[in-house]
Design a protein around this motif. Structure first.
Motif, PDB file in Angstrom:
ATOM      1  N   ALA A  20       0.817  -1.212   0.000  1.00 27.31           N
ATOM      2  CA  ALA A  20       0.000   0.000   0.000  1.00 27.31           C
ATOM      3  C   ALA A  20       0.851   1.263   0.000  1.00 27.31           C
ATOM      4  CB  ALA A  20      -0.941   0.001   1.205  1.00 27.31           C
ATOM      5  N   VAL A  21       2.011   1.203   0.644  1.00 28.00           N
ATOM      6  CA  VAL A  21       2.855   2.392   0.703  1.00 28.00           C
ATOM      7  C   VAL A  21       3.371   2.766  -0.684  1.00 28.00           C
ATOM      8  CG1 VAL A  21       4.981   1.103   1.194  1.00 28.00           C
ATOM      9  CG2 VAL A  21       4.771   3.488   1.934  1.00 28.00           C
ATOM     10  N   ILE A  22       3.627   1.760  -1.527  1.00 31.08           N
ATOM     11  CA  ILE A  22       4.056   2.040  -2.899  1.00 31.08           C
ATOM     12  C   ILE A  22       2.907   2.635  -3.700  1.00 31.08           C
ATOM     13  CG2 ILE A  22       4.794   0.963  -5.059  1.00 31.08           C
ATOM     14  CD1 ILE A  22       6.460  -0.970  -3.417  1.00 31.08           C
ATOM     15  N   VAL A  23       1.719   2.079  -3.533  1.00 31.66           N
ATOM     16  CA  VAL A  23       0.539   2.610  -4.213  1.00 31.66           C
ATOM     17  C   VAL A  23       0.341   4.081  -3.864  1.00 31.66           C
ATOM     18  CG1 VAL A  23      -1.970   2.459  -4.423  1.00 31.66           C
ATOM     19  CG2 VAL A  23      -0.610   0.363  -4.324  1.00 31.66           C
ATOM     20  N   ASP A  24       0.377   4.372  -2.563  1.00 30.79           N
ATOM     21  CA  ASP A  24       0.151   5.751  -2.112  1.00 30.79           C
ATOM     22  C   ASP A  24       1.274   6.682  -2.567  1.00 30.79           C
ATOM     23  OD1 ASP A  24      -2.182   4.956  -0.915  1.00 30.79           O
ATOM     24  OD2 ASP A  24      -1.321   4.778   1.092  1.00 30.79           O
ATOM     25  N   GLY A  25       2.507   6.173  -2.573  1.00 29.26           N
ATOM     26  CA  GLY A  25       3.633   7.004  -2.983  1.00 29.26           C
ATOM     27  C   GLY A  25       3.548   7.399  -4.444  1.00 29.26           C
ATOM     28  N   VAL A  39      -5.153   9.567 -10.927  1.00 31.92           N
ATOM     29  CA  VAL A  39      -5.304   8.241 -10.333  1.00 31.92           C
ATOM     30  C   VAL A  39      -6.743   8.077  -9.850  1.00 31.92           C
ATOM     31  CG1 VAL A  39      -4.549   6.663  -8.524  1.00 31.92           C
ATOM     32  CG2 VAL A  39      -2.887   8.167  -9.650  1.00 31.92           C
ATOM     33  N   VAL A  40      -7.445   7.112 -10.414  1.00 27.87           N
ATOM     34  CA  VAL A  40      -8.840   6.869 -10.031  1.00 27.87           C
ATOM     35  C   VAL A  40      -9.013   5.559  -9.270  1.00 27.87           C
ATOM     36  CG1 VAL A  40      -9.761   8.262 -11.914  1.00 27.87           C
ATOM     37  CG2 VAL A  40      -9.362   5.820 -12.287  1.00 27.87           C
ATOM     38  N   ILE A  41      -8.004   4.683  -9.333  1.00 25.70           N
ATOM     39  CA  ILE A  41      -8.065   3.422  -8.589  1.00 25.70           C
ATOM     40  C   ILE A  41      -6.726   3.192  -7.909  1.00 25.70           C
ATOM     41  CG2 ILE A  41      -8.475   0.934  -8.668  1.00 25.70           C
ATOM     42  CD1 ILE A  41      -9.996   1.308 -11.264  1.00 25.70           C
ATOM     43  N   ARG A  42      -6.754   2.943  -6.608  1.00 24.28           N
ATOM     44  CA  ARG A  42      -5.574   2.534  -5.857  1.00 24.28           C
ATOM     45  C   ARG A  42      -5.923   1.225  -5.158  1.00 24.28           C
ATOM     46  NH1 ARG A  42      -3.525   7.677  -2.250  1.00 24.28           N
ATOM     47  NH2 ARG A  42      -4.131   9.390  -3.639  1.00 24.28           N
ATOM     48  N   THR A  43      -5.165   0.184  -5.373  1.00 25.45           N
ATOM     49  CA  THR A  43      -5.499  -1.083  -4.738  1.00 25.45           C
ATOM     50  C   THR A  43      -4.288  -1.997  -4.616  1.00 25.45           C
ATOM     51  OG1 THR A  43      -6.989  -3.002  -4.817  1.00 25.45           O
ATOM     52  CG2 THR A  43      -6.168  -2.179  -6.922  1.00 25.45           C
ATOM     53  N   THR A  44      -4.365  -2.920  -3.677  1.00 22.71           N
ATOM     54  CA  THR A  44      -3.341  -3.944  -3.510  1.00 22.71           C
ATOM     55  C   THR A  44      -3.836  -5.309  -3.987  1.00 22.71           C
ATOM     56  OG1 THR A  44      -4.082  -4.428  -1.248  1.00 22.71           O
ATOM     57  CG2 THR A  44      -2.354  -2.750  -1.501  1.00 22.71           C
ATOM     58  N   MET A  45      -5.064  -5.369  -4.510  1.00 26.58           N
ATOM     59  CA  MET A  45      -5.665  -6.655  -4.871  1.00 26.58           C
ATOM     60  C   MET A  45      -6.249  -6.622  -6.278  1.00 26.58           C
ATOM     61  SD  MET A  45      -7.541  -7.467  -1.226  1.00 26.58           S
ATOM     62  CE  MET A  45      -8.079  -9.097  -1.742  1.00 26.58           C
ATOM     63  N   TRP A  46      -5.959  -7.665  -7.041  1.00 27.44           N
ATOM     64  CA  TRP A  46      -6.408  -7.772  -8.414  1.00 27.44           C
ATOM     65  C   TRP A  46      -7.929  -7.702  -8.537  1.00 27.44           C
ATOM     66  CZ3 TRP A  46      -5.956  -7.172 -13.285  1.00 27.44           C
ATOM     67  CH2 TRP A  46      -6.686  -7.923 -14.212  1.00 27.44           C
TER      68      TRP A  46
END
Length: 226
Positions: A20-25, A39-46
């Motif tokens: 998640a930290v990479i996504v947010d960064g 950015v309209v989608i941030r997620t850690t899961m497919w």
């Protein structure tokens, strides 16, 4: 001062990474430095990506290694079939992984050791149609990944027949109904019936599939893009 791009010129971006930290960064850098991207989608899961109401998007920045059982090839093909440019951003920066991703249809392959601005530069080149081989290795040459599994709930079973699954699998990868019929060696109306029945079965279990984008999500969820 650089003028803001028009809303219809802004590229809609999804970020998929199991950290998640990479996504947010990445999302924060884009918000501050890339007005042409949103950015309209941030997620850690497919599954969260393909089920998101804003999917499909224009560009997907995707980690190679996720803690689920869906292959990188399936993820790339599902996004490409939905019309998205795919940039794989990975710590596993080796020739075999690069060739595997590019062969599946990824538009670019970038090491996580590079700064976000280089990742975005690679994405912009891909958006311009410059499908290039992987960028060179970053300064430290490697990166660690987390192999912990993520638990995801299985979607309701639609119980498609073998023929229906085959028709859907072909259709969501870009074939027309006529092409599906020819590939399956059946009549046009038969292929059309397979697709209609599949959509109806998905609808009955609460999984909309009326539009092509929705059917792509269902196919990806059910492993038809392997």
């Amino acid at each position: 001062m650089t003028p803001e791009p028009d809303a219809d010129e802004v590229v809609r971006v999804a970020i998929l990474d199991d950290h998640a930290v990479i996504v947010d960064g990445i999302a924060s850098w884009i918000a501050e430095h890339a007005p042409d991207l949103r950015v309209v989608i941030r997620t850690t899961m497919w599954l969260d990506l393909i089920r998101h109401p804003d999917f499909p998007v224009d560009l997907v920045l995707m980690d190679l290694q996720l803690g689920d059982t869906v292959s990188i090839e399936s993820r790339i093909r599902a996004c490409r079939a939905a019309g998205a440019i795919v940039v794989v951003v990975t710590a596993l920066d080796d020739d075999a992984s690069r060739e595997r991703c590019l062969a599946a249809g990824a538009d670019a392959f970038v090491s996580k050791t590079f700064p976000v601005e280089d990742v975005v530069a690679a994405a912009r080149r891909a958006l311009r149609g410059e499908r290039a081989p992987a960028a060179p290795k970053g300064p430290d040459g490697s990166g660690a990944s987390d192999d912990g599994a993520l638990e995801v709930s299985a979607p309701p079973e639609a119980a498609l027949s073998a023929a229906e699954r085959r028709a859907v699998g072909l259709y969501v990868q870009g074939m027309s109904t006529a092409d599906v019929a020819a590939s399956m060696d059946v009549g046009y109306e038969t292929a059309k019936t397979y697709l209609r029945r599949a959509r109806d079965k998905y609808a009955k279990v609460g999984r909309p599939a009326g539009r092509r984008a929705e059917l792509i999500r269902r196919a990806a969820e059910d492993g038809m893009l392997e």
